[in-house]
Scaffold this motif. Structure first.
Motif, PDB file in Angstrom:
ATOM      1  N   VAL A 106       0.841  -1.202   0.000  1.00  0.00           N
ATOM      2  CA  VAL A 106       0.000   0.000   0.000  1.00  0.00           C
ATOM      3  C   VAL A 106       0.872   1.246   0.000  1.00  0.00           C
ATOM      4  O   VAL A 106       0.641   2.192  -0.767  1.00  0.00           O
ATOM      5  N   TYR A 107       1.880   1.288   0.864  1.00  0.00           N
ATOM      6  CA  TYR A 107       2.755   2.461   0.935  1.00  0.00           C
ATOM      7  C   TYR A 107       3.552   2.627  -0.373  1.00  0.00           C
ATOM      8  O   TYR A 107       3.801   3.765  -0.804  1.00  0.00           O
ATOM      9  N   ARG A 108       3.906   1.524  -0.990  1.00  0.00           N
ATOM     10  CA  ARG A 108       4.628   1.620  -2.268  1.00  0.00           C
ATOM     11  C   ARG A 108       3.721   2.214  -3.345  1.00  0.00           C
ATOM     12  O   ARG A 108       4.142   3.044  -4.162  1.00  0.00           O
ATOM     13  N   TYR A 109       2.442   1.814  -3.339  1.00  0.00           N
ATOM     14  CA  TYR A 109       1.493   2.371  -4.300  1.00  0.00           C
ATOM     15  C   TYR A 109       1.228   3.849  -4.021  1.00  0.00           C
ATOM     16  O   TYR A 109       1.043   4.640  -4.952  1.00  0.00           O
ATOM     17  N   ILE A 110       1.189   4.211  -2.760  1.00  0.00           N
ATOM     18  CA  ILE A 110       0.995   5.624  -2.408  1.00  0.00           C
ATOM     19  C   ILE A 110       2.137   6.465  -2.953  1.00  0.00           C
ATOM     20  O   ILE A 110       1.920   7.549  -3.517  1.00  0.00           O
ATOM     21  N   ASP A 111       3.361   5.975  -2.831  1.00  0.00           N
ATOM     22  CA  ASP A 111       4.517   6.693  -3.385  1.00  0.00           C
ATOM     23  C   ASP A 111       4.392   6.842  -4.906  1.00  0.00           C
ATOM     24  O   ASP A 111       4.696   7.905  -5.460  1.00  0.00           O
ATOM     25  N   ALA A 112       3.937   5.769  -5.566  1.00  0.00           N
ATOM     26  CA  ALA A 112       3.788   5.823  -7.028  1.00  0.00           C
ATOM     27  C   ALA A 112       2.707   6.818  -7.434  1.00  0.00           C
ATOM     28  O   ALA A 112       2.859   7.559  -8.414  1.00  0.00           O
ATOM     29  N   LEU A 113       1.593   6.849  -6.703  1.00  0.00           N
ATOM     30  CA  LEU A 113       0.520   7.805  -6.999  1.00  0.00           C
ATOM     31  C   LEU A 113       0.991   9.234  -6.787  1.00  0.00           C
ATOM     32  O   LEU A 113       0.677  10.132  -7.582  1.00  0.00           O
ATOM     33  N   CYS A 114       1.728   9.468  -5.724  1.00  0.00           N
ATOM     34  CA  CYS A 114       2.251  10.816  -5.475  1.00  0.00           C
ATOM     35  C   CYS A 114       3.184  11.243  -6.594  1.00  0.00           C
ATOM     36  O   CYS A 114       3.165  12.400  -7.030  1.00  0.00           O
ATOM     37  N   ALA A 115       4.000  10.295  -7.097  1.00  0.00           N
ATOM     38  CA  ALA A 115       4.910  10.607  -8.194  1.00  0.00           C
ATOM     39  C   ALA A 115       4.165  10.936  -9.470  1.00  0.00           C
ATOM     40  O   ALA A 115       4.676  11.635 -10.342  1.00  0.00           O
ATOM     41  N   SER A 116       2.912  10.433  -9.579  1.00  0.00           N
ATOM     42  CA  SER A 116       2.086  10.709 -10.763  1.00  0.00           C
ATOM     43  C   SER A 116       1.301  12.010 -10.627  1.00  0.00           C
ATOM     44  O   SER A 116       0.547  12.368 -11.533  1.00  0.00           O
ATOM     45  N   GLY A 117       1.467  12.690  -9.503  1.00  0.00           N
ATOM     46  CA  GLY A 117       0.805  13.980  -9.320  1.00  0.00           C
ATOM     47  C   GLY A 117      -0.441  13.947  -8.476  1.00  0.00           C
ATOM     48  O   GLY A 117      -1.153  14.950  -8.382  1.00  0.00           O
ATOM     49  N   VAL A 118      -0.744  12.812  -7.836  1.00  0.00           N
ATOM     50  CA  VAL A 118      -1.926  12.732  -6.985  1.00  0.00           C
ATOM     51  C   VAL A 118      -1.583  13.302  -5.604  1.00  0.00           C
ATOM     52  O   VAL A 118      -0.652  12.815  -4.945  1.00  0.00           O
ATOM     53  N   PRO A 119      -2.318  14.327  -5.132  1.00  0.00           N
ATOM     54  CA  PRO A 119      -2.009  14.956  -3.827  1.00  0.00           C
ATOM     55  C   PRO A 119      -2.535  14.129  -2.647  1.00  0.00           C
ATOM     56  O   PRO A 119      -3.588  14.408  -2.078  1.00  0.00           O
ATOM     57  N   ILE A 120      -1.800  13.084  -2.289  1.00  0.00           N
ATOM     58  CA  ILE A 120      -2.183  12.222  -1.170  1.00  0.00           C
ATOM     59  C   ILE A 120      -1.520  12.726   0.106  1.00  0.00           C
ATOM     60  O   ILE A 120      -0.320  13.031   0.115  1.00  0.00           O
ATOM     61  N   VAL A 121      -2.316  12.829   1.152  1.00  0.00           N
ATOM     62  CA  VAL A 121      -1.825  13.298   2.451  1.00  0.00           C
ATOM     63  C   VAL A 121      -1.946  12.151   3.448  1.00  0.00           C
ATOM     64  O   VAL A 121      -3.008  11.515   3.550  1.00  0.00           O
TER      65      VAL A 121
END
Length: 323
Positions: free
Chosen positions: A36-51
């Motif tokens: 899950v944390y690895r996917y969160i990092d990938a989404l953030c790298a794609s421009g998704v503003p995850i907090v």
């Protein structure tokens, strides 16, 4: 479930507005918390503003300002999109502006490093556009709309070498891009048959009040292929034609509007065609001799001998020339 499917599922879960813990996401998707944390990092790298918030009421959420779903493209897919746009632009595709807008949206979602890499990867390809009248693009849009509405149109069409355009009513069945030209395939009311019309030769077009029914399962590609089949000289035995040549010369031979439909096999230095004997005897010697020594006929011997006789006749003609 594949990686990208899991990432999209996680994104939709977070877009619901709920604050979720990594453990809740992991349980729902049946993956590990670490993943899950690895996917969160990938989404953030794609421009998704995850907090990510820590503490008793902590969890993962997406900022409310985020409205669009990011598109997950790798570098090669992004390169393909940009270069496909170049080909569409070179072909005079009628929705080039809309395609460019869509591509801009994709590029705006990239990080600066990604945009720089994309520019570097796509800088080596350009598509040279042939000269076309400015009226072609709006005509393509109108023709496509008429086909969609099943509406008969009245066109003023100028044939090759004709001084004036003549009017006729046609039912447009579809568009085709072939040999750097746009064509509309349509049922011509005058000739009572399906015909092809080069779009750049349409001087003007006007929709009528009449509607038409398009034949079920009609295919523009199949129509072009059938036209070539009809131009065979006669039904007769088929023969294999084997031609050798340099790759560039074979390319020119194989893309010929008539020959390409008979192509059965191709390597860098050899092409094989399957064609009926009457058509071969009548048309091919004159056409193939234009390639001079750039090609060599390997089989059949009959075709080779016909070209030899034609070349000998031309040589004798000029040999006896008094000049």
């Amino acid at each position: 479930m594949a990686k990208w499917d899991n990432m999209l599922s996680m994104l939709w879960m977070l877009r619901s507005g709920r604050k979720l813990t990594a453990a809740q996401i992991a349980e729902s998707l049946e993956i590990s918390v670490r993943t899950v944390y690895r996917y969160i990092d990938a989404l953030c790298a794609s421009g998704v503003p995850i907090v990510a918030e820590s503490g008793h009421d902590g969890g993962v959420r997406i900022l409310e300002s985020f409205k669009e779903t990011p598109l997950f493209f790798n570098s090669v897919e992004l390169k393909a999109l940009v270069e496909a746009f170049k080909f569409a632009q070179g072909a005079g595709y009628p929705y080039t502006e809309e395609l460019e807008t869509a591509l801009t949206k994709v590029e705006n979602g990239l990080q600066e490093e990604q945009r720089h890499d994309l520019s570097r990867r796509t800088s080596g390809l350009d598509v040279i556009s042939p000269a076309r009248p400015p009226s072609v693009i709006p005509l393509l849009r109108e023709l496509e709309q008429a086909e969609k509405d099943r509406r008969t149109i009245r066109i003023a069409y100028r044939k090759a070498n004709a001084e004036q355009a003549d009017e006729r009513e046609v039912d447009p069945y579809g568009l085709a891009y072939d040999r750097n030209e746009w064509y509309v395939v349509a049922f011509c009311h005058r000739s009572r048959a399906v015909r092809t019309f080069r779009v750049d030769r349409i001087a003007r077009m006007q929709p009528t009040e009449a509607l038409f029914e398009k034949p079920e399962h009609f295919s523009v590609t199949a129509f072009f292929r059938d036209q070539s089949e009809r131009e065979r000289e006669a039904d007769g035995p088929l023969t294999v034609i084997r031609i050798e040549g340099e790759p560039e010369t074979l390319n020119a031979l194989c893309v010929h509007w008539h020959m390409r439909h008979y192509l059965t096999e191709r390597t860098d230095r050899e092409a094989r065609f399957l064609i009926d004997v009457p058509t071969m005897n009548k048309y091919l010697p004159m056409y193939l001799i234009t390639f001079g020594t750039g090609i060599r006929i390997r089989e059949p011997l009959e075709l080779k001998h016909r070209i030899q006789a034609m070349a000998y006749g031309i040589a004798k003609h000029y040999e006896n020339d008094p000049d």
